[in-house]
Design a protein around this motif. Structure first.
Motif, mmCIF file in Angstrom:
data_model
loop_
_atom_site.group_PDB
_atom_site.id
_atom_site.type_symbol
_atom_site.label_atom_id
_atom_site.label_comp_id
_atom_site.label_asym_id
_atom_site.label_seq_id
_atom_site.Cartn_x
_atom_site.Cartn_y
_atom_site.Cartn_z
ATOM 1 N N ILE A 1 82.231 -102.663 50.331
ATOM 2 C CA ILE A 1 82.618 -101.265 50.596
ATOM 3 C C ILE A 1 83.734 -101.203 51.633
ATOM 4 C CG2 ILE A 1 81.803 -99.068 51.555
ATOM 5 C CD1 ILE A 1 79.073 -99.692 50.258
ATOM 6 N N ALA A 2 83.651 -102.035 52.677
ATOM 7 C CA ALA A 2 84.696 -102.063 53.703
ATOM 8 C C ALA A 2 86.033 -102.509 53.099
ATOM 9 C CB ALA A 2 84.288 -102.990 54.843
ATOM 10 N N ALA A 3 85.975 -103.457 52.165
ATOM 11 C CA ALA A 3 87.215 -103.916 51.522
ATOM 12 C C ALA A 3 87.848 -102.778 50.729
ATOM 13 C CB ALA A 3 86.913 -105.103 50.616
ATOM 14 N N TYR A 4 87.030 -102.057 49.977
ATOM 15 C CA TYR A 4 87.563 -100.915 49.230
ATOM 16 C C TYR A 4 88.077 -99.823 50.171
ATOM 17 C CZ TYR A 4 85.852 -102.504 44.683
ATOM 18 O OH TYR A 4 85.641 -103.201 43.532
ATOM 19 N N ALA A 5 87.430 -99.633 51.299
ATOM 20 C CA ALA A 5 87.834 -98.588 52.238
ATOM 21 C C ALA A 5 89.173 -98.902 52.907
ATOM 22 C CB ALA A 5 86.755 -98.397 53.298
ATOM 23 N N LEU A 6 89.518 -100.158 53.043
ATOM 24 C CA LEU A 6 90.771 -100.534 53.694
ATOM 25 C C LEU A 6 91.982 -100.433 52.764
ATOM 26 C CD1 LEU A 6 89.551 -103.580 55.788
ATOM 27 C CD2 LEU A 6 90.138 -101.286 56.618
ATOM 28 N N VAL A 7 91.751 -100.320 51.459
ATOM 29 C CA VAL A 7 92.858 -100.269 50.504
ATOM 30 C C VAL A 7 93.750 -99.041 50.727
ATOM 31 C CG1 VAL A 7 93.425 -100.043 48.048
ATOM 32 C CG2 VAL A 7 91.745 -101.723 48.791
ATOM 33 N N PRO A 8 93.220 -97.810 50.875
ATOM 34 C CA PRO A 8 94.117 -96.660 51.065
ATOM 35 C C PRO A 8 95.000 -96.772 52.308
ATOM 36 C CG PRO A 8 91.924 -95.895 50.502
ATOM 37 C CD PRO A 8 91.832 -97.363 50.723
ATOM 38 N N ILE B 1 80.490 -95.490 55.658
ATOM 39 C CA ILE B 1 79.474 -95.852 54.668
ATOM 40 C C ILE B 1 79.176 -97.349 54.737
ATOM 41 C CG2 ILE B 1 79.026 -96.011 52.182
ATOM 42 C CD1 ILE B 1 80.640 -93.398 51.894
ATOM 43 N N ALA B 2 80.197 -98.162 54.955
ATOM 44 C CA ALA B 2 79.998 -99.605 55.089
ATOM 45 C C ALA B 2 79.142 -99.926 56.304
ATOM 46 C CB ALA B 2 81.343 -100.319 55.172
ATOM 47 N N ALA B 3 79.351 -99.197 57.409
ATOM 48 C CA ALA B 3 78.548 -99.425 58.624
ATOM 49 C C ALA B 3 77.076 -99.077 58.368
ATOM 50 C CB ALA B 3 79.101 -98.610 59.780
ATOM 51 N N VAL B 4 76.824 -97.972 57.676
ATOM 52 C CA VAL B 4 75.442 -97.582 57.372
ATOM 53 C C VAL B 4 74.795 -98.612 56.447
ATOM 54 C CG1 VAL B 4 74.033 -95.836 56.187
ATOM 55 C CG2 VAL B 4 75.840 -95.126 57.751
ATOM 56 N N THR B 5 75.550 -99.117 55.487
ATOM 57 C CA THR B 5 75.025 -100.116 54.562
ATOM 58 C C THR B 5 74.721 -101.420 55.306
ATOM 59 O OG1 THR B 5 76.379 -99.137 52.822
ATOM 60 C CG2 THR B 5 75.479 -101.301 52.386
ATOM 61 N N ALA B 6 75.559 -101.802 56.247
ATOM 62 C CA ALA B 6 75.310 -103.013 57.037
ATOM 63 C C ALA B 6 74.088 -102.823 57.928
ATOM 64 C CB ALA B 6 76.530 -103.353 57.886
ATOM 65 N N TYR B 7 73.880 -101.636 58.433
ATOM 66 C CA TYR B 7 72.707 -101.336 59.261
ATOM 67 C C TYR B 7 71.423 -101.531 58.444
ATOM 68 C CZ TYR B 7 69.465 -98.765 62.237
ATOM 69 O OH TYR B 7 68.391 -98.397 63.007
ATOM 70 N N ARG B 8 71.496 -101.313 57.140
ATOM 71 C CA ARG B 8 70.335 -101.475 56.253
ATOM 72 C C ARG B 8 70.177 -102.924 55.775
ATOM 73 N NH1 ARG B 8 70.916 -96.136 52.422
ATOM 74 N NH2 ARG B 8 70.496 -94.633 54.067
ATOM 75 N N LYS B 9 70.886 -103.846 56.394
ATOM 76 C CA LYS B 9 70.812 -105.280 56.115
ATOM 77 C C LYS B 9 71.296 -105.659 54.706
ATOM 78 C CE LYS B 9 68.325 -106.125 59.906
ATOM 79 N NZ LYS B 9 69.001 -106.464 61.096
ATOM 80 N N ARG B 10 72.252 -104.907 54.199
ATOM 81 C CA ARG B 10 72.869 -105.225 52.918
ATOM 82 C C ARG B 10 74.317 -105.604 53.193
ATOM 83 N NH1 ARG B 10 71.836 -100.952 48.571
ATOM 84 N NH2 ARG B 10 72.216 -102.746 47.243
ATOM 85 N N PHE B 11 74.487 -106.797 53.767
ATOM 86 C CA PHE B 11 75.783 -107.208 54.286
ATOM 87 C C PHE B 11 76.828 -107.458 53.193
ATOM 88 C CE2 PHE B 11 72.722 -108.543 57.582
ATOM 89 C CZ PHE B 11 73.156 -107.703 58.583
ATOM 90 N N LEU B 12 76.400 -108.011 52.075
ATOM 91 C CA LEU B 12 77.356 -108.289 51.003
ATOM 92 C C LEU B 12 77.929 -106.982 50.446
ATOM 93 C CD1 LEU B 12 78.631 -110.520 49.295
ATOM 94 C CD2 LEU B 12 76.746 -110.244 47.682
ATOM 95 N N THR B 13 77.063 -106.016 50.222
ATOM 96 C CA THR B 13 77.512 -104.711 49.738
ATOM 97 C C THR B 13 78.373 -104.012 50.786
ATOM 98 O OG1 THR B 13 75.490 -104.555 48.428
ATOM 99 C CG2 THR B 13 76.735 -102.530 48.737
ATOM 100 N N ALA B 14 77.996 -104.097 52.059
ATOM 101 C CA ALA B 14 78.761 -103.477 53.138
ATOM 102 C C ALA B 14 80.161 -104.076 53.231
ATOM 103 C CB ALA B 14 78.028 -103.645 54.464
ATOM 104 N N THR B 15 80.266 -105.380 53.051
ATOM 105 C CA THR B 15 81.571 -106.029 53.092
ATOM 106 C C THR B 15 82.451 -105.562 51.945
ATOM 107 O OG1 THR B 15 80.513 -107.955 54.093
ATOM 108 C CG2 THR B 15 82.719 -108.267 53.184
#
Length: 153
Positions: A33-40, A17-31
């Motif tokens: 989401i990636a931070a939350y995804a790495l927690v588990p 989901i973070a990769a798709v968000t970054a593809y849409r040029k929303r880098f702050l949101t993608a970052t």
């Protein structure tokens, strides 16, 4: 083993989901989401997931949590009873005695001297008031004193 697999799958989905968000040029949101995804995955690697799963599936642990909940509930009940004025007879009697024992200052019912007047000026005014026969001020405060006595103040 199942918990680790689930955490890995959640992390992989989050990174997707973070990769798709970054593809849409929303880098702050993608970052974010990636931070939350790495927690588990981080929790799995530190051993927290194994520790939590060991706790979650032991009946003795749940019994301990239940006992802690009962203790907390008892503390809250006793606090609520104390706030409502409950407690022992001795405590209530002591509180009643303390309330009755608090006396109003003897000169509290006398009218105030007013702003900026000295006690000497008040004495001379008091002598003049006695000479002129102004007894009306005492009657005004007698009503107030009766009301205060009625309410126990």
């Amino acid at each position: 083993m199942l918990a680790e697999t689930i955490c890995s799958a959640v992390s992989a989905a989050g990174l997707g989901i973070a990769a798709v968000t970054a593809y849409r040029k929303r880098f702050l949101t993608a970052t974010r989401i990636a931070a939350y995804a790495l927690v588990p995955v981080g929790l799995v690697l530190t051993g927290v997931v194994k520790w939590v799963s060991d706790i979650a599936f032991k009946p003795s642990v749940w019994l301990g949590f239940g006992l802690l909940g009962v203790a907390w509930l008892l503390f809250m009940i006793t606090r609520a009873v104390e706030r409502r004025g409950g407690g022992s007879r001795k405590e209530r009697r002591a509180a009643a005695r303390a309330a009755r024992g608090e006396a109003v200052e003897p000169a509290a019912s006398a009218p105030s001297l007013g702003a900026g007047s000295s006690p000497e000026a008040a004495r001379t005014r008091g002598k003049q008031g006695k000479q002129s026969g102004s007894a009306g001020t005492g009657e005004d405060f007698s009503d107030i004193e009766a009301i205060l006595k009625k309410h126990g103040i």
